[in-house]
Write a protein that holds these residues in place. Structure first.
Motif, PDB file in Angstrom:
ATOM      1  N   GLY A  24     -14.523   9.327  18.945  1.00  0.00           N
ATOM      2  CA  GLY A  24     -15.878   9.169  19.490  1.00  0.00           C
ATOM      3  C   GLY A  24     -16.625   8.020  18.845  1.00  0.00           C
ATOM      4  N   ASN A  25     -16.505   7.906  17.528  1.00  0.00           N
ATOM      5  CA  ASN A  25     -17.180   6.826  16.813  1.00  0.00           C
ATOM      6  C   ASN A  25     -16.637   5.459  17.222  1.00  0.00           C
ATOM      7  N   LEU A  26     -15.313   5.358  17.310  1.00  0.00           N
ATOM      8  CA  LEU A  26     -14.716   4.088  17.687  1.00  0.00           C
ATOM      9  C   LEU A  26     -15.115   3.690  19.108  1.00  0.00           C
ATOM     10  N   THR A  27     -15.191   4.695  19.992  1.00  0.00           N
ATOM     11  CA  THR A  27     -15.638   4.414  21.370  1.00  0.00           C
ATOM     12  C   THR A  27     -17.076   3.899  21.371  1.00  0.00           C
ATOM     13  N   SER A  60     -20.574   6.771   9.528  1.00  0.00           N
ATOM     14  CA  SER A  60     -20.118   8.105   9.950  1.00  0.00           C
ATOM     15  C   SER A  60     -18.598   8.150  10.074  1.00  0.00           C
ATOM     16  N   THR A  61     -18.027   7.036  10.519  1.00  0.00           N
ATOM     17  CA  THR A  61     -16.562   6.974  10.652  1.00  0.00           C
ATOM     18  C   THR A  61     -15.893   7.036   9.292  1.00  0.00           C
ATOM     19  N   PHE A  62     -16.464   6.290   8.323  1.00  0.00           N
ATOM     20  CA  PHE A  62     -15.912   6.338   6.971  1.00  0.00           C
ATOM     21  C   PHE A  62     -15.982   7.747   6.384  1.00  0.00           C
ATOM     22  N   ASP A  63     -17.088   8.430   6.625  1.00  0.00           N
ATOM     23  CA  ASP A  63     -17.228   9.810   6.126  1.00  0.00           C
ATOM     24  C   ASP A  63     -16.158  10.723   6.729  1.00  0.00           C
ATOM     25  N   GLU A 105     -10.313  16.591  14.966  1.00  0.00           N
ATOM     26  CA  GLU A 105     -11.258  15.799  14.193  1.00  0.00           C
ATOM     27  C   GLU A 105     -11.048  14.311  14.426  1.00  0.00           C
ATOM     28  N   ILE A 106      -9.779  13.888  14.458  1.00  0.00           N
ATOM     29  CA  ILE A 106      -9.504  12.470  14.711  1.00  0.00           C
ATOM     30  C   ILE A 106      -9.982  12.068  16.098  1.00  0.00           C
ATOM     31  N   GLY A 114     -27.519   0.356  14.467  1.00  0.00           N
ATOM     32  CA  GLY A 114     -26.865   1.505  15.116  1.00  0.00           C
ATOM     33  C   GLY A 114     -25.363   1.470  14.934  1.00  0.00           C
ATOM     34  N   LEU A 115     -24.778   0.246  15.083  1.00  0.00           N
ATOM     35  CA  LEU A 115     -23.328   0.127  14.864  1.00  0.00           C
ATOM     36  C   LEU A 115     -22.970   0.402  13.402  1.00  0.00           C
ATOM     37  N   GLU A 116     -23.830  -0.048  12.491  1.00  0.00           N
ATOM     38  CA  GLU A 116     -23.561   0.193  11.062  1.00  0.00           C
ATOM     39  C   GLU A 116     -23.584   1.695  10.754  1.00  0.00           C
ATOM     40  N   SER A 117     -24.507   2.427  11.370  1.00  0.00           N
ATOM     41  CA  SER A 117     -24.599   3.881  11.162  1.00  0.00           C
ATOM     42  C   SER A 117     -23.351   4.590  11.691  1.00  0.00           C
ATOM     43  N   ILE A 118     -22.879   4.113  12.835  1.00  0.00           N
ATOM     44  CA  ILE A 118     -21.656   4.722  13.389  1.00  0.00           C
ATOM     45  C   ILE A 118     -20.468   4.452  12.474  1.00  0.00           C
ATOM     46  N   LEU A 119     -20.394   3.239  11.890  1.00  0.00           N
ATOM     47  CA  LEU A 119     -19.304   2.914  10.960  1.00  0.00           C
ATOM     48  C   LEU A 119     -19.362   3.801   9.717  1.00  0.00           C
TER      49      LEU A 119
END
Length: 492
Positions: free
Chosen positions: A309-312, A345-348, A302-303, A338-343
């Protein structure tokens, strides 16, 4: 002591030896019951009668004891199995020796498959008051010693015995105490008559080990210690026995054992339970280690997949924005969103992984955590799940809270997989000294045999987690239908 030239006929038992040693100041005689012939006479008897042994054998029993041969035989028959001395009134006055009393003390003993009668006549030659007092004291001491010995044997926890080996190498019991019935469910006389009754109660392995130990003990004259299981048909039950016996060589060259047989079922079962618990603990530890490694692998995936994947993606998006800004190009709002959406998702993903490691809902308290989990279960599976608690909040330690929550999660998971239930009741109660969590479903129920399966690691893990907190865990079928899981934890 003096004896006739037929010592092999003497009853060679510890009971007789004790009686002779205690009665050395009195007249002691031993008769062979079958032939009614003297086979042993004490020195005091020779002195008081003024006859030698051969001369005494020529006199009839009435002149010697004041009792007829038929009376003695009748006494031997009626008291053959008694382990104590019995007084017998004289029919006539003894014509031989100084004894003029009207009572004899007799006891029947068995040895070498023959019956012998031990007869004790008190020495009444002295008439002074001091001697009479001494004689009364000796009698009292003799009686007390006999009573004490009989009491000790009667109250020994187990079966005291004497046995020899027959021509087939099988035990042949000579003496058995009253504990035979309580220990083996057999009458002592039946076992003396047929020792194979004991062998028939054993399995082949224990029977063979007993014979092997008997042979070793006989060859080395060493202590024999046998443990084995017997099946008592009358009680329809198995029992573990410990048999210890000490051998000794008789004057006839025959080896005889004296010993005790005791019931060790309770200690043996306790030992087996400990061994079983150890095996289960080893299996559970291995299973938990396997689960731990699987959980670590899942978290690592998961990490790597989610967070990595999100950080990339974030890095690539930022690189694109930086590149455009360096060239004086405009950055669109869509790129930033788009970057905000990825962030987001990362928090989730961070929250999900953190919740898997330790539920955040526990920060709200154990009552709120269990109530939330019950609602989630009801929402996800569409099953009715009712949660009740006798208090608004229950203080628990961190370990207690995690244990209750994880067991609750595991229980709901098992209900969803196996129970085929339509309703679940959950009750959390706190009292002065304990916290009780009861989870009841109306499903198909669980068999007691299912809880003992070697692969029931889920239930075993729950039990071990609760035991680590000094609590109790139980799984039972409901009185009506379904299963009841109960966890008791002491309050802190």
């Amino acid at each position: 002591m003096s004896q006739l030239p037929t010592p092999s006929l003497l009853p060679d038992t510890s009971l007789l030896l004790d009686a002779l040693l205690l009665g050395v100041t009195e007249e002691v005689y031993v008769l062979n019951v079958s032939s009614m012939q003297l086979v042993y006479v004490s020195d005091s008897a020779l002195k008081n009668t003024a006859f030698d042994i051969d001369s005494l054998k020529e006199h009839d029993l009435i002149s010697l004891f004041g009792v007829s041969e038929s009376t003695l035989k009748s006494h031997a028959q009626s008291h053959r199995h008694h382990s104590y001395f019995v007084e017998l009134l004289q029919e006539h006055v003894s014509m031989i020796g100084k004894l003029q009393q009207n009572k004899l003390r007799l006891k029947v003993l068995q040895s070498a498959q023959q019956d012998f009668m031990l007869i004790i006549k008190n020495d009444a030659a002295e008439t002074t008051a001091d001697h009479e007092d001494g004689e009364a004291s000796d009698k009292k001491e003799l009686f007390e010693n006999e009573t004490r010995s009989q009491t000790m044997v009667a109250n020994t926890p187990g079966l005291v015995f004497q046995f020899q080996l027959d021509s087939n190498g099988q035990m042949k019991f000579i003496h058995l105490t009253d504990g035979c019935k309580a220990l083996l469910g057999l009458n002592a006389e039946d076992l003396k008559e047929d020792s194979s009754l004991l062998y028939s109660m054993m399995n082949a392995r224990d029977r063979g080990m007993l014979r092997k130990l008997l042979e070793q003990s006989m060859n080395n004259l060493s202590l024999m210690n046998w443990e084995g299981k017997v099946w008592i048909d009358g009680w329809q039950d198995n029992k573990w026995l410990d048999l210890r016996a000490v051998p000794r060589m008789l004057s006839t060259g025959v080896v005889q054992w004296e010993g005790i047989m005791t019931n060790i079922t309770q200690s043996k079962n306790a030992k087996h339970e400990i061994e079983k618990s150890r095996r289960e603990l080893v299996e559970l530890t291995a299973h938990m280690q396997k689960i731990k490694e699987q959980e670590r692998s899942a978290i690592a995936r998961e990490i790597h997949d989610d967070l990595g994947g999100n950080l990339t993606a974030i890095k690539m998006g930022l690189s694109s924005i930086i590149n455009k800004l360096s060239k004086g190009q405009n950055v669109t709002i869509e790129q930033a969103q788009g970057l905000e959406s990825i962030l987001d998702s990362t928090f989730d993903a961070v929250h999900r992984i953190s919740s898997d490691l330790r539920p955040n809902v526990l920060d709200l308290g154990i009552v709120a955590a269990l109530e939330w989990q019950a609602k989630e279960f009801e929402k996800q599976l569409g099953l009715s799940c009712k949660f009740t608690c006798n208090q608004a909040e229950i203080p628990v330690s961190t370990d207690q809270g995690i244990t209750l929550f994880r067991i609750f999660q595991e229980s709901l998971s098992n209900i969803a997989k196996h129970a085929k239930a339509t309703h679940v009741d959950v009750d959390l109660s706190a009292f002065a000294h304990e916290i009780i969590l009861m989870i009841t479903d109306n499903g198909v129920g669980i068999k007691s045999s299912d809880t003992l399966k070697s692969n029931s690691f889920g239930l075993r893990g729950m039990r071990e987690r609760v035991a680590a907190l000094h609590g109790t865990f139980s799984v039972q079928q409901s009185n009506k239908q379904g299963t009841v899981i109960t966890i008791n934890l002491p309050t802190e």
